[in-house]
Design a protein around this motif. Structure first.
Motif, PDB file in Angstrom:
ATOM      1  N   LEU A 110      42.099  23.759  36.853  1.00 18.45           N
ATOM      2  CA  LEU A 110      43.384  24.335  36.464  1.00 18.45           C
ATOM      3  C   LEU A 110      43.856  25.295  37.543  1.00 18.45           C
ATOM      4  O   LEU A 110      43.045  26.015  38.133  1.00 18.45           O
ATOM      5  N   ASP A 111      45.155  25.295  37.804  1.00 23.47           N
ATOM      6  CA  ASP A 111      45.693  26.286  38.720  1.00 23.47           C
ATOM      7  C   ASP A 111      46.865  26.999  38.075  1.00 23.47           C
ATOM      8  O   ASP A 111      47.589  26.424  37.263  1.00 23.47           O
ATOM      9  N   GLY A 112      46.997  28.287  38.419  1.00 22.60           N
ATOM     10  CA  GLY A 112      48.055  29.095  37.821  1.00 22.60           C
ATOM     11  C   GLY A 112      47.988  30.525  38.300  1.00 22.60           C
ATOM     12  O   GLY A 112      47.653  30.809  39.447  1.00 22.60           O
ATOM     13  N   ARG A 113      48.293  31.451  37.389  1.00 24.60           N
ATOM     14  CA  ARG A 113      48.294  32.873  37.722  1.00 24.60           C
ATOM     15  C   ARG A 113      47.174  33.630  37.004  1.00 24.60           C
ATOM     16  O   ARG A 113      46.758  34.681  37.453  1.00 24.60           O
ATOM     17  N   ASP A 114      46.727  33.095  35.854  1.00 21.34           N
ATOM     18  CA  ASP A 114      45.762  33.838  35.035  1.00 21.34           C
ATOM     19  C   ASP A 114      44.618  32.956  34.539  1.00 21.34           C
ATOM     20  O   ASP A 114      44.054  33.200  33.485  1.00 21.34           O
ATOM     21  N   ILE A 115      44.272  31.937  35.308  1.00 22.64           N
ATOM     22  CA  ILE A 115      43.220  31.008  34.871  1.00 22.64           C
ATOM     23  C   ILE A 115      41.864  31.718  34.822  1.00 22.64           C
ATOM     24  O   ILE A 115      41.155  31.670  33.820  1.00 22.64           O
ATOM     25  N   GLY A 116      41.504  32.384  35.900  1.00 24.01           N
ATOM     26  CA  GLY A 116      40.191  33.022  35.968  1.00 24.01           C
ATOM     27  C   GLY A 116      40.069  34.294  35.163  1.00 24.01           C
ATOM     28  O   GLY A 116      38.956  34.755  34.891  1.00 24.01           O
ATOM     29  N   THR A 117      41.201  34.878  34.765  1.00 30.73           N
ATOM     30  CA  THR A 117      41.165  36.141  34.025  1.00 30.73           C
ATOM     31  C   THR A 117      41.418  35.983  32.539  1.00 30.73           C
ATOM     32  O   THR A 117      40.880  36.747  31.727  1.00 30.73           O
ATOM     33  N   VAL A 118      42.243  34.988  32.152  1.00 27.14           N
ATOM     34  CA  VAL A 118      42.634  34.849  30.747  1.00 27.14           C
ATOM     35  C   VAL A 118      42.296  33.475  30.164  1.00 27.14           C
ATOM     36  O   VAL A 118      41.681  33.374  29.107  1.00 27.14           O
ATOM     37  N   PRO A 174      49.033  39.530  33.833  1.00 27.03           N
ATOM     38  CA  PRO A 174      49.606  39.604  35.182  1.00 27.03           C
ATOM     39  C   PRO A 174      48.757  38.834  36.187  1.00 27.03           C
ATOM     40  O   PRO A 174      47.591  38.527  35.938  1.00 27.03           O
ATOM     41  N   LEU A 175      49.376  38.529  37.320  1.00 24.07           N
ATOM     42  CA  LEU A 175      48.650  37.875  38.399  1.00 24.07           C
ATOM     43  C   LEU A 175      47.624  38.846  38.961  1.00 24.07           C
ATOM     44  O   LEU A 175      47.982  39.881  39.538  1.00 24.07           O
ATOM     45  N   LEU A 176      46.348  38.515  38.784  1.00 21.82           N
ATOM     46  CA  LEU A 176      45.254  39.345  39.277  1.00 21.82           C
ATOM     47  C   LEU A 176      44.141  38.444  39.788  1.00 21.82           C
ATOM     48  O   LEU A 176      43.944  37.337  39.278  1.00 21.82           O
ATOM     49  N   ARG A 177      43.418  38.940  40.759  1.00 22.58           N
ATOM     50  CA  ARG A 177      42.219  38.217  41.181  1.00 22.58           C
ATOM     51  C   ARG A 177      41.073  38.616  40.272  1.00 22.58           C
ATOM     52  O   ARG A 177      40.804  39.803  40.077  1.00 22.58           O
ATOM     53  N   ALA A 178      40.411  37.623  39.683  1.00 21.93           N
ATOM     54  CA  ALA A 178      39.232  37.902  38.865  1.00 21.93           C
ATOM     55  C   ALA A 178      38.176  38.551  39.755  1.00 21.93           C
ATOM     56  O   ALA A 178      38.059  38.231  40.944  1.00 21.93           O
ATOM     57  N   ASP A 179      37.396  39.452  39.181  1.00 21.96           N
ATOM     58  CA  ASP A 179      36.386  40.176  39.961  1.00 21.96           C
ATOM     59  C   ASP A 179      35.406  39.234  40.649  1.00 21.96           C
ATOM     60  O   ASP A 179      34.889  39.544  41.727  1.00 21.96           O
ATOM     61  N   ASP A 180      35.129  38.082  40.015  1.00 19.79           N
ATOM     62  CA  ASP A 180      34.156  37.144  40.577  1.00 19.79           C
ATOM     63  C   ASP A 180      34.812  35.955  41.276  1.00 19.79           C
ATOM     64  O   ASP A 180      34.154  34.939  41.524  1.00 19.79           O
ATOM     65  N   ALA A 181      36.089  36.079  41.610  1.00 18.50           N
ATOM     66  CA  ALA A 181      36.782  34.997  42.322  1.00 18.50           C
ATOM     67  C   ALA A 181      36.666  35.204  43.827  1.00 18.50           C
ATOM     68  O   ALA A 181      36.761  36.326  44.323  1.00 18.50           O
ATOM     69  N   GLU A 182      36.457  34.114  44.547  1.00 19.45           N
ATOM     70  CA  GLU A 182      36.432  34.181  46.001  1.00 19.45           C
ATOM     71  C   GLU A 182      37.853  34.039  46.537  1.00 19.45           C
ATOM     72  O   GLU A 182      38.637  33.221  46.049  1.00 19.45           O
ATOM     73  N   ILE A 183      38.182  34.830  47.535  1.00 15.83           N
ATOM     74  CA  ILE A 183      39.518  34.798  48.124  1.00 15.83           C
ATOM     75  C   ILE A 183      39.594  33.730  49.210  1.00 15.83           C
ATOM     76  O   ILE A 183      38.716  33.642  50.075  1.00 15.83           O
ATOM     77  N   LEU A 184      40.645  32.921  49.138  1.00 14.64           N
ATOM     78  CA  LEU A 184      40.917  31.944  50.183  1.00 14.64           C
ATOM     79  C   LEU A 184      42.302  32.286  50.743  1.00 14.64           C
ATOM     80  O   LEU A 184      43.317  31.941  50.154  1.00 14.64           O
ATOM     81  N   ASP A 185      42.320  32.986  51.866  1.00 21.40           N
ATOM     82  CA  ASP A 185      43.579  33.346  52.518  1.00 21.40           C
ATOM     83  C   ASP A 185      43.892  32.256  53.542  1.00 21.40           C
ATOM     84  O   ASP A 185      43.203  32.120  54.556  1.00 21.40           O
ATOM     85  N   ASN A 186      44.931  31.476  53.246  1.00 18.96           N
ATOM     86  CA  ASN A 186      45.247  30.353  54.125  1.00 18.96           C
ATOM     87  C   ASN A 186      46.508  30.578  54.960  1.00 18.96           C
ATOM     88  O   ASN A 186      47.171  29.617  55.361  1.00 18.96           O
ATOM     89  N   THR A 187      46.813  31.852  55.214  1.00 16.48           N
ATOM     90  CA  THR A 187      47.995  32.181  56.018  1.00 16.48           C
ATOM     91  C   THR A 187      48.021  31.384  57.322  1.00 16.48           C
ATOM     92  O   THR A 187      49.065  30.874  57.736  1.00 16.48           O
ATOM     93  N   HIS A 188      46.867  31.265  57.953  1.00 13.96           N
ATOM     94  CA  HIS A 188      46.800  30.599  59.259  1.00 13.96           C
ATOM     95  C   HIS A 188      46.030  29.280  59.186  1.00 13.96           C
ATOM     96  O   HIS A 188      45.543  28.787  60.215  1.00 13.96           O
ATOM     97  N   LEU A 189      45.924  28.724  57.982  1.00 13.33           N
ATOM     98  CA  LEU A 189      45.201  27.462  57.815  1.00 13.33           C
ATOM     99  C   LEU A 189      46.155  26.330  57.469  1.00 13.33           C
ATOM    100  O   LEU A 189      47.132  26.521  56.747  1.00 13.33           O
ATOM    101  N   GLY A 190      45.841  25.142  57.968  1.00 13.24           N
ATOM    102  CA  GLY A 190      46.595  23.959  57.592  1.00 13.24           C
ATOM    103  C   GLY A 190      46.093  23.435  56.260  1.00 13.24           C
ATOM    104  O   GLY A 190      45.130  23.962  55.686  1.00 13.24           O
TER     105      GLY A 190
END
Length: 212
Positions: A110-118, A174-190
């Protein structure tokens, strides 16, 4: 296995989620489509966005099986979706639909804004996909122009900023990163690099020692 991907608008989480679902042969739900469908219905029926009760009724009558992703990608619908998603009553109506999908036998993506938190706080894999507002606006602008919409980069960037503020500042989920979620910053990724990074995160979280 439940894989939860969260992140702001145009971060690429949907593309990653679809590829993960296909790779692991799991069903996929873009939860944003639920809110887009409610927003689109409200626009089509000229419902006042201040009429919370009417918007809640639309959410309660939504048939997830009837969603048409292509018809729900217009820019105006994205703005409408962001507005209805900020309403606790609308979110409550759609909560059960999302949780039932997540907890089906075998799991889901699932993808969204609150999957990992809610929606699925117990998900085995949680990924928070993000990028700078400028990078996300550039992607969304290219997508909209490719569909023939007359919109400037500046307009898209302003819309991204408005949606980020609304998504992060709303009182309900609200949109929040779950404490146990890994961050994937793809600003410079294809796209391919983002996909490989996500696959590596799943492998680590599942202790596979590598992608399969």
């Amino acid at each position: 296995m439940i894989i939860a991907l969260d992140g702001p608008a145009a971060s690429g989480k949907g593309t990653i989620a679809r590829r993960l679902a296909a790779h692991f042969r799991l069903p996929h739900l873009d939860t944003g489509l639920l809110y887009r469908a409610v927003g689109a219905k409200a626009l089509a029926e000229h419902v006042n966005f201040e009429d919370v009760a009417a918007l809640e009724r639309l959410a309660g009558a939504l048939d997830p099986a009837a969603l048409d992703p292509e018809s729900l990608k217009a820019g105006a619908i994205g703005e409408a979706a962001s507005r209805v998603a900020a309403l606790p009553g609308v979110r409550a109506k759609l909560l059960t639909v999302q949780q039932d999908f997540a907890h089906q036998p075998g799991g889901a993506v699932l993808d969204g804004r609150d999957i990992g938190t809610v929606i699925a706080p117990q998900a085995e894999v949680k990924i928070f996909v993000t990028a700078t507002p400028e990078a996300r606006a550039a992607r969304r602008h290219a997508e909209l122009v490719g569909r023939g919409e007359a919109v400037t980069f500046e307009q898209v960037l302003a819309d991204i900023a408005k949606r980020d503020e609304r998504d992060s500042g709303r009182a309900s989920a609200p949109l929040l990163r779950a404490d146990d979620a890994e961050i994937l910053d793809n600003t410079h990724l294809g796209v391919e690099e983002s996909w490989q990074a996500a696959l590596a995160i799943v492998a680590r979280r599942q202790g596979l020692g590598g992608a399969r």
